[in-house]
Design a protein around this motif. Structure first.
Motif, PDB file in Angstrom:
ATOM      1  N   ARG A  48       0.833  -1.206   0.000  1.00  0.00           N
ATOM      2  CA  ARG A  48       0.000   0.000   0.000  1.00  0.00           C
ATOM      3  C   ARG A  48       0.865   1.254   0.000  1.00  0.00           C
ATOM      4  O   ARG A  48       0.513   2.256  -0.620  1.00  0.00           O
ATOM      5  CB  ARG A  48      -0.895   0.036   1.240  1.00  0.00           C
ATOM      6  CG  ARG A  48      -2.119  -0.868   1.202  1.00  0.00           C
ATOM      7  CD  ARG A  48      -3.132  -0.450   0.132  1.00  0.00           C
ATOM      8  NE  ARG A  48      -3.510   0.956   0.136  1.00  0.00           N
ATOM      9  CZ  ARG A  48      -4.433   1.489   0.914  1.00  0.00           C
ATOM     10  NH1 ARG A  48      -5.061   0.749   1.803  1.00  0.00           N
ATOM     11  NH2 ARG A  48      -4.737   2.778   0.820  1.00  0.00           N
ATOM     12  N   GLY A  57      -8.429   4.202  -4.781  1.00  0.00           N
ATOM     13  CA  GLY A  57      -8.577   4.178  -6.227  1.00  0.00           C
ATOM     14  C   GLY A  57      -9.949   4.676  -6.650  1.00  0.00           C
ATOM     15  O   GLY A  57     -10.898   4.655  -5.870  1.00  0.00           O
ATOM     16  N   PRO A  58     -10.090   5.131  -7.895  1.00  0.00           N
ATOM     17  CA  PRO A  58     -11.389   5.582  -8.398  1.00  0.00           C
ATOM     18  C   PRO A  58     -12.408   4.446  -8.424  1.00  0.00           C
ATOM     19  O   PRO A  58     -12.042   3.282  -8.620  1.00  0.00           O
ATOM     20  CB  PRO A  58     -11.065   6.063  -9.817  1.00  0.00           C
ATOM     21  CG  PRO A  58      -9.601   6.337  -9.820  1.00  0.00           C
ATOM     22  CD  PRO A  58      -9.018   5.329  -8.872  1.00  0.00           C
ATOM     23  N   PHE A  90     -10.672  -0.437 -10.022  1.00  0.00           N
ATOM     24  CA  PHE A  90      -9.363  -0.021  -9.545  1.00  0.00           C
ATOM     25  C   PHE A  90      -9.034  -0.652  -8.193  1.00  0.00           C
ATOM     26  O   PHE A  90      -9.921  -0.878  -7.365  1.00  0.00           O
ATOM     27  CB  PHE A  90      -9.304   1.501  -9.382  1.00  0.00           C
ATOM     28  CG  PHE A  90      -9.151   2.244 -10.680  1.00  0.00           C
ATOM     29  CD1 PHE A  90     -10.248   2.506 -11.485  1.00  0.00           C
ATOM     30  CD2 PHE A  90      -7.901   2.697 -11.099  1.00  0.00           C
ATOM     31  CE1 PHE A  90     -10.106   3.184 -12.679  1.00  0.00           C
ATOM     32  CE2 PHE A  90      -7.754   3.390 -12.287  1.00  0.00           C
ATOM     33  CZ  PHE A  90      -8.862   3.624 -13.081  1.00  0.00           C
ATOM     34  N   GLY A  91      -7.756  -0.886  -7.984  1.00  0.00           N
ATOM     35  CA  GLY A  91      -7.272  -1.288  -6.675  1.00  0.00           C
ATOM     36  C   GLY A  91      -7.071  -0.067  -5.791  1.00  0.00           C
ATOM     37  O   GLY A  91      -7.328   1.068  -6.203  1.00  0.00           O
ATOM     38  N   GLN A  92      -6.604  -0.307  -4.572  1.00  0.00           N
ATOM     39  CA  GLN A  92      -6.397   0.786  -3.615  1.00  0.00           C
ATOM     40  C   GLN A  92      -5.162   1.619  -3.946  1.00  0.00           C
ATOM     41  O   GLN A  92      -4.999   2.719  -3.446  1.00  0.00           O
ATOM     42  CB  GLN A  92      -6.218   0.205  -2.200  1.00  0.00           C
ATOM     43  CG  GLN A  92      -7.385  -0.608  -1.722  1.00  0.00           C
ATOM     44  CD  GLN A  92      -8.267   0.196  -0.796  1.00  0.00           C
ATOM     45  OE1 GLN A  92      -8.562   1.361  -1.039  1.00  0.00           O
ATOM     46  NE2 GLN A  92      -8.688  -0.441   0.282  1.00  0.00           N
ATOM     47  N   LEU A 145      -1.701   3.031  -9.570  1.00  0.00           N
ATOM     48  CA  LEU A 145      -2.986   2.352  -9.522  1.00  0.00           C
ATOM     49  C   LEU A 145      -3.032   1.237 -10.558  1.00  0.00           C
ATOM     50  O   LEU A 145      -2.622   1.418 -11.697  1.00  0.00           O
ATOM     51  CB  LEU A 145      -4.117   3.335  -9.824  1.00  0.00           C
ATOM     52  CG  LEU A 145      -4.349   4.438  -8.810  1.00  0.00           C
ATOM     53  CD1 LEU A 145      -5.156   5.573  -9.428  1.00  0.00           C
ATOM     54  CD2 LEU A 145      -5.075   3.900  -7.587  1.00  0.00           C
TER      55      LEU A 145
END
Lengths: 115, 113
Positions: free
Chosen positions: A9, B43-44, A106-108, A91
């Motif tokens: 992350r 994220g979006p 999308f991922g984090q 991302l």
């Protein structure tokens, strides 16, 4: 609910070091994207895969960035050597197909800080 | 070159009012346009997609319009709530062979209680 997994992350690295990010897309999603997002800006596409093949890497700084998706599932984005200007959110996103009317998940993201 | 413009100034509105965000584009003609929501450090998240032959699309309190003559999309949130506070991104497809969406810079919305 299925999610795009990214790790780590957060990453802090010194300039000139190598750094790698990992992404596991939603199962069954053939299309995978890596985006870079600088604070206050929108995501910028770095590379797009269709299965294991690169479809578009026109915006990838190939002198220092590389990306692979060897088995058409998970993917790795590498930077070597890292520069101060690479500090950003990275991302990963996936979609069922490369059709234009398909949403991207999308991922984090991985927040990279280069010091 | 292709350009997407979203208001970089934050938009502050009172709870219960309708928020309207603008996405303008120049130098190309996308066939599809998407809106995403992005919370800080995340994220979006996809909200809506509208096609060039659709003038308007609705989903619950959200409404999107797509005016290909004006080269503009408007994104409306009716009866806004503090939980709607986030950055909203528009994304337009390249319409040049390979599927690729280009994102705008986003507009930060803050709904005041």
């Amino acid at each position: 609910e299925a999610e795009v997994a990214q790790s780590p992350r957060y990453k802090i690295t010194e300039k000139s070091q190598a750094v790698a990010f990992w992404c596991d897309p939603i199962s069954g999603h053939a299309t995978l994207y890596w985006y870079r997002q600088i604070l206050g800006q929108g995501p910028e596409l770095l590379v797009q895969f269709q299965d294991e093949s690169v479809v578009d890497d026109s915006q990838l700084p190939k002198d220092r960035f590389s990306a692979e998706r060897l088995k058409g599932v998970d993917s790795t984005l590498k930077i070597q050597p890292a520069e101060l200007g690479d500090s950003a959110m990275y991302l990963c996103a996936s979609s069922l197909s490369e059709s234009e009317n398909t949403e991207a998940f999308f991922g984090q993201g991985t927040r990279l800080t280069v010091v | 070159s292709q350009k997407i413009e979203q208001n970089s100034e934050a938009l502050n509105i009172q709870e219960g009012k309708t928020a309207t965000l603008t996405c303008n584009y120049t130098n190309y003609s996308p066939a599809y346009l998407q809106w995403y929501r992005q919370d800080p450090g995340r994220g979006p998240v996809f909200l809506l997609l509208i096609r060039e032959n659709e003038k308007e699309k609705r989903k619950e309190r959200l409404k999107v319009t797509f005016d290909t003559t004006l080269k503009q999309s408007l994104f409306h949130i009716t009866a806004s709530q503090p939980a709607d506070s986030a950055t909203y991104l528009c994304a337009l497809d390249r319409a040049s062979g390979t599927y690729k969406y280009i994102f705008g810079t986003g507009t930060r919305l803050k709904v005041l209680a």
